[in-house]
Enzyme design. Structure first.
Site, mmCIF file in Angstrom:
data_model
loop_
_atom_site.group_PDB
_atom_site.id
_atom_site.type_symbol
_atom_site.label_atom_id
_atom_site.label_comp_id
_atom_site.label_asym_id
_atom_site.label_seq_id
_atom_site.Cartn_x
_atom_site.Cartn_y
_atom_site.Cartn_z
ATOM 1 N N ASP A 149 7.256 -15.783 -5.599
ATOM 2 C CA ASP A 149 6.298 -16.641 -6.312
ATOM 3 C C ASP A 149 6.714 -16.899 -7.763
ATOM 4 O OD1 ASP A 149 4.845 -16.495 -4.008
ATOM 5 O OD2 ASP A 149 3.234 -15.247 -4.819
ATOM 6 N N MET A 200 4.056 -21.066 -0.459
ATOM 7 C CA MET A 200 3.611 -19.796 -1.021
ATOM 8 C C MET A 200 3.345 -19.916 -2.514
ATOM 9 S SD MET A 200 5.547 -16.761 0.899
ATOM 10 C CE MET A 200 4.978 -16.305 2.542
ATOM 11 N N GLY A 208 0.832 -1.214 0.000
ATOM 12 C CA GLY A 208 0.000 0.000 0.000
ATOM 13 C C GLY A 208 0.864 1.260 0.000
ATOM 14 N N ILE A 261 10.410 -19.771 3.991
ATOM 15 C CA ILE A 261 11.046 -19.994 2.686
ATOM 16 C C ILE A 261 11.466 -18.683 2.017
ATOM 17 C CG2 ILE A 261 9.786 -22.171 2.324
ATOM 18 C CD1 ILE A 261 8.228 -20.694 0.084
HETATM 19 N N1 LIG Z 1 -1.691 -1.143 -9.854
HETATM 20 C C1 LIG Z 1 -0.869 -0.498 -9.008
HETATM 21 N N2 LIG Z 1 -0.581 0.808 -9.208
HETATM 22 C C2 LIG Z 1 0.252 1.465 -8.384
HETATM 23 N N3 LIG Z 1 0.835 0.907 -7.320
HETATM 24 C C3 LIG Z 1 0.582 -0.380 -7.062
HETATM 25 C C4 LIG Z 1 -0.279 -1.158 -7.886
HETATM 26 N N4 LIG Z 1 -0.353 -2.403 -7.375
HETATM 27 C C5 LIG Z 1 0.435 -2.391 -6.279
HETATM 28 N N5 LIG Z 1 0.994 -1.183 -6.089
HETATM 29 C C6 LIG Z 1 1.899 -0.799 -5.008
HETATM 30 O O1 LIG Z 1 3.115 -1.547 -5.129
HETATM 31 C C7 LIG Z 1 3.592 -1.908 -3.850
HETATM 32 C C8 LIG Z 1 3.814 -3.392 -3.767
HETATM 33 O O2 LIG Z 1 2.672 -4.119 -4.228
HETATM 34 P P1 LIG Z 1 2.311 -5.572 -3.694
HETATM 35 O O3 LIG Z 1 1.232 -6.097 -4.540
HETATM 36 O O4 LIG Z 1 2.082 -5.495 -2.241
HETATM 37 O O5 LIG Z 1 3.656 -6.391 -3.833
HETATM 38 P P2 LIG Z 1 4.476 -6.875 -5.079
HETATM 39 O O6 LIG Z 1 5.026 -5.693 -5.760
HETATM 40 O O7 LIG Z 1 5.532 -7.697 -4.466
HETATM 41 O O8 LIG Z 1 3.533 -7.637 -5.938
HETATM 42 C C9 LIG Z 1 2.583 -1.411 -2.837
HETATM 43 O O9 LIG Z 1 3.097 -0.228 -2.258
HETATM 44 C C10 LIG Z 1 1.340 -1.159 -3.659
HETATM 45 O O10 LIG Z 1 0.560 -0.086 -3.157
HETATM 46 O O1 LIG Z 2 1.931 -11.768 4.520
HETATM 47 P P1 LIG Z 2 2.396 -10.976 3.352
HETATM 48 O O2 LIG Z 2 3.626 -10.191 3.620
HETATM 49 O O3 LIG Z 2 1.313 -10.157 2.738
HETATM 50 O O4 LIG Z 2 2.870 -11.991 2.257
HETATM 51 C C1 LIG Z 2 2.141 -13.072 1.801
HETATM 52 C C2 LIG Z 2 2.247 -13.164 0.308
HETATM 53 O O5 LIG Z 2 3.475 -12.802 -0.179
HETATM 54 C C3 LIG Z 2 3.829 -13.554 -1.305
HETATM 55 O O6 LIG Z 2 5.086 -14.109 -1.041
HETATM 56 C C4 LIG Z 2 3.826 -12.763 -2.562
HETATM 57 O O7 LIG Z 2 4.354 -11.539 -2.307
HETATM 58 P P2 LIG Z 2 4.538 -10.473 -3.438
HETATM 59 O O8 LIG Z 2 3.225 -10.149 -4.058
HETATM 60 O O9 LIG Z 2 5.127 -9.345 -2.699
HETATM 61 O O10 LIG Z 2 5.505 -11.086 -4.412
HETATM 62 C C5 LIG Z 2 2.749 -14.589 -1.476
HETATM 63 O O11 LIG Z 2 3.256 -15.835 -1.784
HETATM 64 C C6 LIG Z 2 2.021 -14.507 -0.183
HETATM 65 O O12 LIG Z 2 0.657 -14.619 -0.430
#
Ligand SMILES: Nc1ncnc2c1ncn2[C@@H]1O[C@H](COP(=O)(O)OP(=O)(O)O)[C@@H](O)[C@H]1O
Ligand SMILES: O=P(O)(O)OC[C@H]1O[C@](O)(COP(=O)(O)O)[C@@H](O)[C@@H]1O
Ligand SMILES: [Mg+2]
Length: 476
Positions: free
Chosen positions: A234, A277, A179, A393
């Site tokens: 992942d 995961m 977020g 992991i």
């Molecule tokens: N569609 C999006 N547009 C802008 N920021 C995003 C979007 N999706 C996720 N973010 C931001 O990117 C950061 C990481 O996203 P998250 O889904 O938690 O992890 P990851 O990048 O590992 O998939 C967070 O700060 C989130 O608010």
């Molecule tokens: O408890 P958290 O920190 O939200 O993480 C759990 C999630 O993080 C993950 O490792 C994936 O994370 P990202 O989206 O940041 O790559 C998933 O496998 C799992 O659902």
């Protein structure tokens, strides 16, 4: 090589069309600072590596605009398996002879976002050491706590001494969060703090955020290069071969599977159940299954499964218990989510980044297995040992292979940014490091293809049912 009729008298196979031809290669154009800034704001300099005593740059040391990496290297010359035409290609990663930043004017920012992944600290370390040692950059800042840190936390000044042992630690020394993505606040902070290079380490969500940051910077015509370094335990980011930390995670998952196997083997009618995961992809579960060989059934989000009836999980496990006395089931966290009963509010629940919050498929499956056994075999011993290694992991330091990978990624990113590229991602494609447009990576998903050889291989190793084929109306 083109075939000719030669002395055999056979008609020449016309392979001219399939020969490598520059006209049939589509080089994916990378955004560059010069595409939106005038030359007067972008003086070019000779790469400082040219005068670095540790390197002896020859002509071939530098990347030229014609050095490319092909996206698809497997081709069927008969044309029945045509590669997408024209062939996609990306600029090869590496140092350029000319750079668009004078080291003394660089203010680099590094941020880590999203969940943890082995190797994040290595990437941070190698960005700092690489910028410092390769290019002589001295102003390097760590943005703390993910995207929100740009506008809410004082940055941390980084130097090689400070990051020296980062690669030996799991997690991220910069801290991370989900977020907090406020585009205008982030770009204002980048501008006001005078950052001109921004290194964003994160997963699919982060990459989508990075695209927005890059586009906003470009529309404000700021002289700031933005690059994404894909991080995902992942392995769900597309185009690149695999993400850093993934191999380490698979290795760690082995320990959970081995323990589940020992527990199952040592019980009467023992089932070892391991949840791994994998929010929307089953790569960890699949690779851990293939490397362990102790697994009887692997359940992943990309393919449905069902419990009861002919061809279902219960029938299969019943048979395995009769044959072997024990069984091991690996389930990816995103698998079977549609089977788990949930309330309306649970259906809507999302984390701070907007990702759906999953219910515990392992806990649910354990309960279902127990109910099934009591129903079918009330007087027989039965044990389910459920192991959920969750963060174990991903909260570990990267293994040697991943550490090396992280180092090459960081160096690739630095070389690209110094060369003035922006809005790009570095990553290995078919083993060669390349620069890929950020928006392409943000959109590309890497899911397990269940029609592919690898999934067939899992099924042949486990001999598990093909739920997809027999699923009609069997759920319950
Ligand atoms: N569609 C999006 N547009 C802008 N920021 C995003 C979007 N999706 C996720 N973010 C931001 O990117 C950061 C990481 O996203 P998250 O889904 O938690 O992890 P990851 O990048 O590992 O998939 C967070 O700060 C989130 O608010
Ligand atoms: O408890 P958290 O920190 O939200 O993480 C759990 C999630 O993080 C993950 O490792 C994936 O994370 P990202 O989206 O940041 O790559 C998933 O496998 C799992 O659902
Ligand atoms: Mg993600």
């Amino acid at each position: 090589m083109a075939a000719s009729g030669g002395s055999t008298g056979e008609p020449a196979t016309d392979l001219q069309d399939t020969e490598f031809s520059i006209s049939r290669v589509q080089l994916q154009v990378l955004p560059h600072l010069s595409s939106y800034l005038p030359d007067t704001l972008l003086p070019v300099h000779i790469n400082p590596l040219h005068h670095n005593p540790f390197f002896h740059p020859s002509h071939s040391f530098y990347i030229s605009p014609t050095d490319i990496v092909l996206r698809h290297i497997a081709h069927d010359l008969s044309g029945t398996f045509p590669p997408p035409s024209p062939r996609l290609a990306y600029l090869r990663a590496g140092p350029h002879h000319q750079v668009y930043f004078k080291p003394s004017e660089v203010r680099a920012a590094i941020v880590t976002c999203g969940g943890l992944c082995p190797g994040m600290n290595t990437v941070i370390r190698e960005l700092v050491v690489g910028l410092w040692e390769l290019y002589g950059v001295r102003e390097i800042y760590g943005v703390k706590a993910g995207f929100r840190g740009f506008y809410s936390v004082e940055p941390l000044r980084l130097d090689p001494k400070m990051v020296d042992s980062f690669h030996k630690r799991g997690g991220t020394m910069l801290e991370t969060s989900r977020g907090g993505f406020d585009l205008h606040k982030i770009v204002n902070a980048i501008h006001h703090r005078g950052y001109n290079q921004v290194y964003i380490i994160g997963g699919d969500g982060t990459m989508r955020g990075a695209v927005k940051i890059f586009e906003e910077i470009r529309s404000r015509k700021l002289r700031v290069a933005v690059t994404g370094i894909p991080k995902t335990v992942d392995n769900d980011v597309g185009i690149i071969d695999k993400s850093f930390g993934f191999q380490t995670a698979v290795e760690m998952a082995q320990q959970a599977i081995s323990a589940a196997h020992v527990e199952a083997e040592s019980a009467v009618n023992g089932i070892g159940l391991v949840k791994l995961m994998g929010r929307s992809t089953g790569h960890i579960a699949l690779n851990a299954t293939l490397s362990s060989r102790d697994v009887d059934c692997c359940l992943i989000p990309e393919t449905e499964f069902y419990l009861k009836g002919k061809g279902g999980l219960f029938e299969f496990l019943d048979q395995r218990l009769r044959e072997n006395g024990h069984a091991v089931v690996v389930v990816a966290e995103g698998a079977g989510q549609d089977l788990i009963p949930r309330t309306e509010s649970q259906r809507e629940e999302r984390d701070e980044s907007g990702n759906l919050v999953f219910l515990d498929v392992g806990g649910w499956l354990k309960a279902e297995l127990k109910k099934w056994w009591e129903r079918e075999h009330p007087n027989e011993l039965f044990t389910v040992k459920y192991i959920d290694p969750t963060y174990m992991i991903r909260a570990v330091p990267a293994n040697a292979t991943d550490n090396l990978y992280c180092t090459l990624l960081a160096h690739s990113a630095i070389h690209g940014v110094m060369a003035g590229y922006t809005g790009f991602v570095s990553g290995p494609i078919n083993g060669n490091y390349a620069y890929i447009p950020l928006d392409e990576v943000a959109e590309a998903r890497n899911e397990v293809d269940i029609r592919d050889h690898k999934w067939a291989w899992v099924r042949s190793v486990t001999n598990q049912p093909d739920f997809a084929r027999t699923s009609s109306g069997m759920n319950g």
